[in-house]
Scaffold this active site. Structure first.
Site, short mmCIF file in Angstrom:
data_model
loop_
_atom_site.label_atom_id
_atom_site.label_comp_id
_atom_site.label_asym_id
_atom_site.label_seq_id
_atom_site.Cartn_x
_atom_site.Cartn_y
_atom_site.Cartn_z
N SER A 111 0.93 -1.30 -0.03
CA SER A 111 -0.01 0.09 0.02
C SER A 111 0.87 1.40 -0.19
CB SER A 111 -1.05 -0.15 1.27
OG SER A 111 -2.01 0.96 1.23
N HIS A 112 0.67 2.22 1.27
CA HIS A 112 1.51 3.41 1.15
C HIS A 112 2.71 3.09 1.83
CE1 HIS A 112 -0.84 2.37 4.61
NE2 HIS A 112 -0.02 2.99 5.42
N LYS A 124 -1.66 -10.24 0.13
CA LYS A 124 -3.03 -10.32 0.79
C LYS A 124 -4.09 -11.24 0.00
CE LYS A 124 -5.55 -6.28 -0.08
NZ LYS A 124 -6.54 -5.11 0.21
N ASP A 275 -2.07 6.44 -3.34
CA ASP A 275 -1.07 5.93 -2.81
C ASP A 275 -0.34 4.70 -3.52
OD1 ASP A 275 -3.09 4.05 -2.51
OD2 ASP A 275 -2.17 3.21 -0.62
N ASP A 277 -0.84 1.51 -4.20
CA ASP A 277 -1.46 0.58 -4.84
C ASP A 277 -2.97 1.17 -5.21
OD1 ASP A 277 -2.48 0.86 -2.35
OD2 ASP A 277 -3.39 -1.10 -2.24
N ASP A 279 -5.50 2.68 -3.80
CA ASP A 279 -6.89 2.64 -3.24
C ASP A 279 -7.31 3.88 -2.25
OD1 ASP A 279 -4.92 1.84 -1.23
OD2 ASP A 279 -6.13 0.01 -0.51
N ARG A 280 -6.22 4.57 -1.76
CA ARG A 280 -6.26 5.79 -1.14
C ARG A 280 -6.31 6.93 -2.03
NH1 ARG A 280 -2.53 5.53 4.27
NH2 ARG A 280 -3.49 3.86 5.22
N THR A 342 -11.12 0.04 12.53
CA THR A 342 -10.31 0.25 11.23
C THR A 342 -9.97 -0.84 10.52
OG1 THR A 342 -9.21 2.14 12.62
CG2 THR A 342 -7.71 1.00 10.96
N GLU A 362 -10.68 7.55 7.87
CA GLU A 362 -9.77 9.06 8.10
C GLU A 362 -8.28 8.87 7.21
OE1 GLU A 362 -6.97 8.61 9.91
OE2 GLU A 362 -7.60 6.67 10.06
N SER A 363 -7.99 7.56 6.99
CA SER A 363 -6.80 7.33 6.69
C SER A 363 -6.68 7.34 5.22
CB SER A 363 -6.21 5.88 7.07
OG SER A 363 -7.36 4.83 6.55
N LYS A 374 -11.39 0.03 -0.74
CA LYS A 374 -11.45 1.66 -1.06
C LYS A 374 -10.92 1.88 -2.38
CE LYS A 374 -7.44 2.36 2.08
NZ LYS A 374 -7.41 0.87 2.54
N ARG A 494 -1.22 6.20 17.01
CA ARG A 494 -2.23 7.18 16.12
C ARG A 494 -3.10 7.81 17.33
NH1 ARG A 494 -0.60 5.94 11.23
NH2 ARG A 494 -0.86 3.96 10.38
C1 G6P Z 1 -4.97 0.36 5.36
C2 G6P Z 1 -6.17 -0.40 5.40
C3 G6P Z 1 -7.30 0.44 6.00
C4 G6P Z 1 -6.72 1.30 7.48
C5 G6P Z 1 -5.45 1.77 7.04
C6 G6P Z 1 -4.72 2.34 8.47
O1 G6P Z 1 -4.89 1.27 4.40
O2 G6P Z 1 -6.80 -0.86 4.08
O3 G6P Z 1 -8.40 -0.11 6.23
O4 G6P Z 1 -7.45 2.52 7.63
O5 G6P Z 1 -4.60 0.75 6.54
O6 G6P Z 1 -4.47 1.27 9.18
P1 G6P Z 1 -3.60 1.54 10.76
O7 G6P Z 1 -3.78 0.15 11.35
O8 G6P Z 1 -2.21 1.76 9.95
O9 G6P Z 1 -4.01 2.82 11.19
ZN ZN Z 2 -3.29 1.57 -0.41
#
Ligand code: G6P
Ligand code: ZN
Length: 541
Positions: A111-112, A124, A275, A277, A279-280, A342, A362-363, A374, A494
C-alpha cells in the site's frame, strides 16, 4: 512439479491489510512460498478455481508473480487472470475478481509504505466478493504457516508477463489482461464522463499526483485519455519499483509537491493524489486541503448528483476513528450509519448485505459498493463529477457543506517508530485509567464515555474487541488512541482528535489551532512523552 520441504517461519500473521514486511524479509528462502502455500491450504476452493493476480508494481512484484504462478499451477488452480506486467491496482483487482466471478485474488502490495529493495512488500488474499479476506480466513492462513512442512511448485519456465493473451504454465491457463480496461468500463458506468469532459474542455485544470505508483496508468488512461484532460494533468504517472523514492502516501505530510502546486499563484482548480496501490486518495482545492472524513461526508451528501448513485444511498459506514461528519449527513438523509473498527475488511459484510452504499476512513480511504476495496481513482472521479455538475470550486462545496451540517474539525497525530514494548505499555496504562475517567472534567469538559471500542458485526455476529481507546466528552469532542496495524518497524501510536463546530462564522479556523486544547489533553492523558520520549508527532494529517 516439485515438493519442497520447508518449516514454519515465525511472524506470518496478516495485519490490518495482509502480510507486510521488508523486502529483505520476503527474500529469505521459503518466506513467500510458505505464505502462498498457506493460502492454498486454507482456501481449498482455489483448486480447480480461478485466481486473480496482480500488484502495485513495487520492487519484488515480478519475482513474486512468477513464484505464485508456478505454485498456483502446482496446487491445481485452473486459471489465473493476471494484470499485464504483474500490475493491478488494489481496487482494479477487486473489480476483476467480481467481474469474472473468480474464486479469489492475491494482491501484491504494501500500500502506502515505501518501496524499493530496502522498502516494504506485502501480500494479501481477497475472497470471491473482491474484498480482503475476513479475519476467520486470514487467521486460518496464519495457522497453516505455523504448521507448514512442504510446498508445491512447478518447474515451468518464467512467463513473459508483458504480453496480453492466453498462455499456459504447466497446464494451468493464464490470461494476461490489460490492467486498466475493465476498471475503466466500470468507472464509465458510474460517472458522468460527458460532464467531466466538458469541465476540462471549458479550461478547468487539475493535477493528479500518482506518486510514481500504480495509479499512474489508470489516471493517464482515464483522465488524460477518456476525459481528455490536457497532457501533464497526471504527474509522476509512470509506476516505478521504488516509487521514485517517494513515500506514496497521499497526505499533506508526504504529497508535499502537490500541496505546493495547489498553493502556488497559478494553482489548478483541483488536486488529487493516491497511494502505492491506488486505493487511497487525497483531494484538494486551490489552497485548500479536504480532510478524508469531510470528503466522505460530501460524497454522501451529494451522491444523487452522480449517475451511479442517482437512486440514493441505502446507508453509509465509517471506521470508528473517522470523524462523525458523515453521521450528520446520514441523519439528515434518514439512512443508517455504521461505525466499524479500522480496516477496510470490516466494510465487506455491510456492503455484501446491501446495508451500505458508501464507506470511508480517516486514513484517506473512500469507496462504495462498486468494488470491495477503497478506491482512490473512483473518489477522484466522484469529485470531478461533482465539480463538473455543480460548477462550484472544491472550497465552495466544502464551505457549503459546513454551513449545512456544521464542521467536524479533525486531525490525526502519529508518533512513529516507538519501541513496540513502550507502545504496548502506553496503551495498557491508558486502558487501566478508563474506569475512573467517566465523569471527570478535563479542559473544562466532562468526559462522557471512556472505553475500548468493540464491534459486533451486524451481519455475521463476529466480535472484535480492543479496537481503540475512545475518550468522548459531553460536547461530542473526541480523542481516540490506537496502535497502527500496518507498520513494519516498531510501533506507531495514532491519536485522532475531533471537535464539532456548529457555528459557521468560525469555519475558517485552522484545525491545529481549534484543536489545541484537545491536543494538550491527549498528550497528558496518555503520558505520550514519558512513554515514547517524543514531544511532538512525526506526522500530522
Ligand atoms: C490500510 C487499511 C485501512 C486502514 C489503514 C490504516 O490502508 O486498508 O483500512 O484504515 O490501513 O491502518 P492502521 O492500522 O495503520 O491505522
Ligand atoms: Zn493502499
Amino acid at each position: 512439479m516439485k515438493v519442497i520441504h520447508t518449516q514454519p517461519i515465525a511472524g506470518q500473521r496478516p495485519g490490518t491489510s495482509g502480510l507486510r514486511k521488508k523486502v529483505t524479509v520476503f527474500q529469505q528462502p521459503h518466506y513467500l512460498e510458505n505464505f502462498v502455500q498457506a493460502i492454498f491450504d486454507a482456501v481449498p476452493a482455489l483448486k480447480g478455481g480461478t485466481l486473480v493476480l496482480g500488484g502495485d508494481g513495487r520492487f519484488y512484484n515480478r519475482v513474486a508473480v512468477q513464484i505464485i504462478l508456478k505454485m498456483a499451477a502446482a496446487n491445481g488452480v485452473a486459471q489465473v487472470i493476471l494484470g499485464r506486467g504483474g500490475i493491478l491496482s488494489t481496487p482494479a483487482a477487486s473489480s476483476v475478481i467480481r467481474k469474472y466471478a473468480a474464486t479469489g485474488g492475491i494482491v501484491l502490495s504494501a500500500s502506502h509504505n515505501p518501496g524499493g529493495a530496502d522498502g516494504d512488500f506485502g501480500i494479501k488474499y481477497n475472497t470471491d466478493n473482491g474484498g480482503p479476506a475476513a479475519e476467520k480466513i486470514t487467521e486460518a492462513i496464519y495457522q497453516h504457516t505455523t504448521r507448514i512442512s512442504q510446498y508445491q511448485i512447478s518447474d515451468a519456465a518464467d512467463l513473459d508477463l508483458d504480453v496480453l493473451g492466453s498462455f499456459s504454465v504447466a497446464g494451468m491457463a493464464v490470461e494476461i489482461i490489460d490492467p486498466v480496461a475493465d476498471y475503466a468500463v466500470l468507472m464509465q458506468d458510474l460517472f458522468d464522463f460527458d460532464a467531466i469532459r466538458a469541465w476540462f474542455a471549458a479550461g478547468k485544470r487539475m493535477q493528479f499526483d500518482a506518486m510514481s505508483a500504480v495509479a499512474g496508468p489508470y489516471a493517464v488512461e482515464i483522465i488524460e485519455g477518456l476525459l481528455a484532460a490536457p497532457c501533464g494533468t497526471v504527474v509522476n504517472g509512470v509506476p516505478l519499483e521504488d516509487f521514485g523514492g517517494h513515500h506514496p502516501d497521499p497526505n499533506p505530510a508526504h504529497a508535499t509537491a502537490l500541496i505546493a502546486a495547489m498553493s502556488a499563484a497559478n494553482a489548478p482548480d483541483f488536486g488529487a493524489a493516491s497511494d502505492g496501490d491506488a486505493d487511497r486518495n487525497m483531494v484538494l482545492g486551490r489552497n485548500f486541503v479536504v480532510t478524508p472524513s469531510d470528503s466522505l461526508a460530501v460524497l454522501a451528501a451529494n451522491a444523487t448528483l452522480v449517475p451511479g448513485y442517482r437512486k440514493g444511498l441505502v446507508g453509509v459506514a465509517r471506521s470508528m476513528p473517522t470523524s462523525a461528519a458523515v453521521d450528520a449527513v446520514a441523519k439528515a438523509l434518514g439512512i443508517a450509519c455504521y461505525e466499524t473498527p479500522t480496516g477496510w475488511k470490516f466494510f465487506g459484510n455491510l456492503l455484501d448485505a446491501g446495508k451500505v452504499t458508501l464507506c470511508g476512513e480517516e486514513s484517506y480511504g473512500t469507496g462504495s459498493d462498486h468494488v470491495r476495496e477503497k478506491d482512490g481513482v473512483w473518489a477522484v472521479l466522484f469529485w470531478l463529477n461533482l465539480l463538473a455538475v455543480t460548477g462550484k470550486s472544491v472550497e465552495e462545496i466544502i464551505t457549503a457543506h459546513w454551513a449545512r451540517f456544521g464542521r467536524h474539525i479533525y486531525s490525526r497525530h502519529d508518533f512513529e517508530g516507538i519501541a513496540s514494548e513502550s507502545a504496548e505499555q502506553l496503551m495498557a496504562a491508558l486502558r487501566s485509567q478508563l474506569p475512573e475517567l467517566v465523569g471527570q472534567t478535563l479542559g473544562g469538559q466532562e468526559i462522557h464515555l471512556a472505553d475500548d471500542f468493540a464491534y459486533d458485526d451486524p451481519v455475521d455476529g463476529s466480535h472484535s474487541a480492543k479496537q481503540g481507546v475512545r475518550i468522548i466528552f459531553a460536547n461530542g469532542d473526541r480523542i481516540i488512541y490506537r496502535l497502527s496495524g500496518t507498520g513494519t518497524a516498531g510501533a506507531t501510536l495514532r491519536v485522532y482528535l475531533e471537535k464539532y463546530q456548529a457555528d459557521v462564522t468560525q469555519d475558517g479556523v485552522e484545525a491545529q489551532l481549534a484543536l489545541a486544547g484537545l491536543i494538550d489533553i491527549s498528550r497528558e492523558l496518555a503520558k505520550i512523552t514519558a512513554f515514547t520520549g517524543m514531544a511532538q508527532p512525526t506526522v500530522v494529517t
